[in-house]
Design an enzyme around this catalytic site. Structure first.
Site, PDB file in Angstrom:
ATOM      1  N   TYR A  98       0.819  -1.209   0.000  1.00 31.66           N
ATOM      2  CA  TYR A  98       0.000   0.000   0.000  1.00 31.66           C
ATOM      3  C   TYR A  98       0.854   1.261   0.000  1.00 31.66           C
ATOM      4  CZ  TYR A  98      -4.378  -2.514   0.580  1.00 31.66           C
ATOM      5  OH  TYR A  98      -5.470  -3.326   0.364  1.00 31.66           O
ATOM      6  N   GLU A 140      -8.018  -7.142   5.548  1.00 32.06           N
ATOM      7  CA  GLU A 140      -7.214  -8.211   4.948  1.00 32.06           C
ATOM      8  C   GLU A 140      -6.419  -8.962   6.010  1.00 32.06           C
ATOM      9  OE1 GLU A 140      -5.168  -6.004   1.898  1.00 32.06           O
ATOM     10  OE2 GLU A 140      -7.097  -5.410   1.053  1.00 32.06           O
ATOM     11  N   PRO A 279     -20.521 -21.027  -9.558  1.00 33.00           N
ATOM     12  CA  PRO A 279     -20.970 -20.939  -8.162  1.00 33.00           C
ATOM     13  C   PRO A 279     -22.323 -21.598  -7.939  1.00 33.00           C
ATOM     14  CG  PRO A 279     -21.102 -18.802  -9.225  1.00 33.00           C
ATOM     15  CD  PRO A 279     -20.373 -19.697 -10.168  1.00 33.00           C
ATOM     16  N   VAL A 391     -19.033 -11.203  -9.641  1.00 29.82           N
ATOM     17  CA  VAL A 391     -18.425 -10.756 -10.888  1.00 29.82           C
ATOM     18  C   VAL A 391     -17.088 -11.443 -11.055  1.00 29.82           C
ATOM     19  CG1 VAL A 391     -17.451  -8.782 -12.118  1.00 29.82           C
ATOM     20  CG2 VAL A 391     -19.557  -8.521 -10.827  1.00 29.82           C
TER      21      VAL A 391
END
Length: 402
Positions: A98, A140, A279, A391
């Site tokens: 980051y 995370e 899925p 997606v």
């Protein structure tokens, strides 16, 4: 999570301008960052970079987060944050990266703004970025800890145990971890598979776990991507199509993904198209074992019956459940298709289907397909909050009209 009063005032004044230049800035950001840090080419999906989807998705996310900070009536950003965090842990993104992203992203914004990038504007958007980054880093870190994953070593070796040809372009791989134990995961999640390509680069791609939880193995179902309109063929799917045979060892990430099968007795409507069936297949395998009496409706669209991946397993699961029904649409050859119910010709149309009351909806397929399906379901009275979607690739929903 709040901006300082000074930064909030500046962001309110400049959010519109930054939104206008965001796509240009993020494209410049990736170019400059990769030039200075080519090792990151092994982390980011270069296909999405080439067609411009990743820069647009990043731009939309940062702008949406800024609006969330300055507008109390803005939509809740938490679901977007969680979706990004899951994508990142499947790629092994680390907190230290980051710092690199922030340097080049904010630098790109300054370059595009030129003389308009005053110190006050730079400081305000630096604050936006670091609020965004620290929230993601925290989420995370939690996901890595829950899975027992070291983000510096995000991949584990899995062996291809079996391979199944689902159609000319789609194949399934049954994968078993070399250490013998698949990490616990939720139905509907995905993994990244990282492949070392002949040009020396490593590229990750995310694939849905198309089986229910099994403990000792997992199945992924992959469509070989063929380039259209001058675009190249998919490099990773092509490599896997050619080389992923029984005995091959692949690098696989921890399972991730926030769109999952929830523990519930509510009716479930599954809407899919093409490879978006993966899925759905996982959900049906799970439900047929654990909740065989749950009300389920499957609606799937494909080019032909021969293109309909995982059909045989889905048929068995529908027959094994007491209140499951399936309806398929095929663009070609619907009248000859051997389906449970007569297939309908052409494109999916949900305007006249019978829907169970109070149903949860799960959708997966191309974005235009899902947007049409979502609108049709809402016109039928399904609340928007009951419609969930997955997606493949960058989430570009915000880039298109709702």
């Amino acid at each position: 999570m709040k901006l300082s009063p000074e930064s909030e005032a500046v962001v309110k004044e400049t959010a519109g301008v930054v939104a206008e230049i965001a796509d240009e800035a993020t494209a410049l950001f990736y170019r400059d960052m990769f030039a200075a840090h080519p090792e990151l080419l092994n982390v980011f999906n270069q296909a999405n970079q080439a067609i411009g989807e990743q820069p647009k998705a990043l731009a939309a996310s940062v702008v949406a987060f800024a609006v969330h900070l300055i507008d109390p009536d803005a939509p809740d950003f938490t679901p977007v944050m969680q979706r990004i965090a899951h994508k990142h842990v499947s790629l092994g993104i680390t907190a230290s990266q980051y710092l690199i992203v922030g340097r080049y992203l904010l630098g790109a914004v300054a370059k595009v703004l030129g003389d308009a990038a005053t110190p006050e504007i730079a400081a305000a958007w630096d604050e936006v970025y670091w609020l965004f980054a620290t929230a993601l880093i925290a989420e995370e870190a939690k996901l890595y800890a829950q899975a027992g994953t070291d983000p510096e070593e995000p991949y584990r070796p899995y062996r291809v145990v079996e391979r199944f040809e689902e159609s000319d372009e789609i194949f399934s791989l049954l994968l078993a971890p070399l250490d013998g134990q698949v990490p616990s995961h939720y139905t509907g999640q995905y993994v990244s598979i990282a492949v070392d390509l002949p040009d020396g680069y490593r590229q990750p791609r995310q694939y849905t776990i198309s089986s229910g939880p099994r403990g000792d193995s997992l199945r992924v179902t992959i469509k070989r991507v063929r380039g259209v309109d001058g675009a190249p063929d998919g490099r990773v799917s092509g490599w896997l199509h050619e080389h992923a045979t029984p005995g091959t060892v692949l690098n696989v990430s921890q399972p991730a993904g926030d769109v999952i099968l929830q523990d519930s007795d509510k009716p479930l409507v599954l809407v899919s198209a093409g490879i978006g069936i993966t899925p759905v297949a996982a959900i049906m395998e799970d439900l047929s074992r654990r909740q065989p009496d749950r009300t389920v409706r499957l609606f799937h669209a494909d080019k032909t019956h021969a293109h309909h991946a995982l059909y045989d397993g889905l048929r068995r699961q529908v027959l094994a459940m007491s209140d499951a029904r399936a309806q398929n649409w095929y663009e070609e050859g619907a009248e000859e298709a051997p389906t449970l119910h007569p297939a309908r010709p052409g494109f999916m149309d949900l305007s006249d289907v019978e829907l169970p009351a109070d149903a949860e909806v799960f959708m997966c397929g191309p974005l235009p397909f899902m947007q049409i399906a979502r609108k049709t379901l809402m016109d039928q009275g399904v609340p928007s909050e009951s419609i969930h979607y997955e997606v493949f690739g960058p989430d570009m929903w915000a880039q298109r009209p709702a």
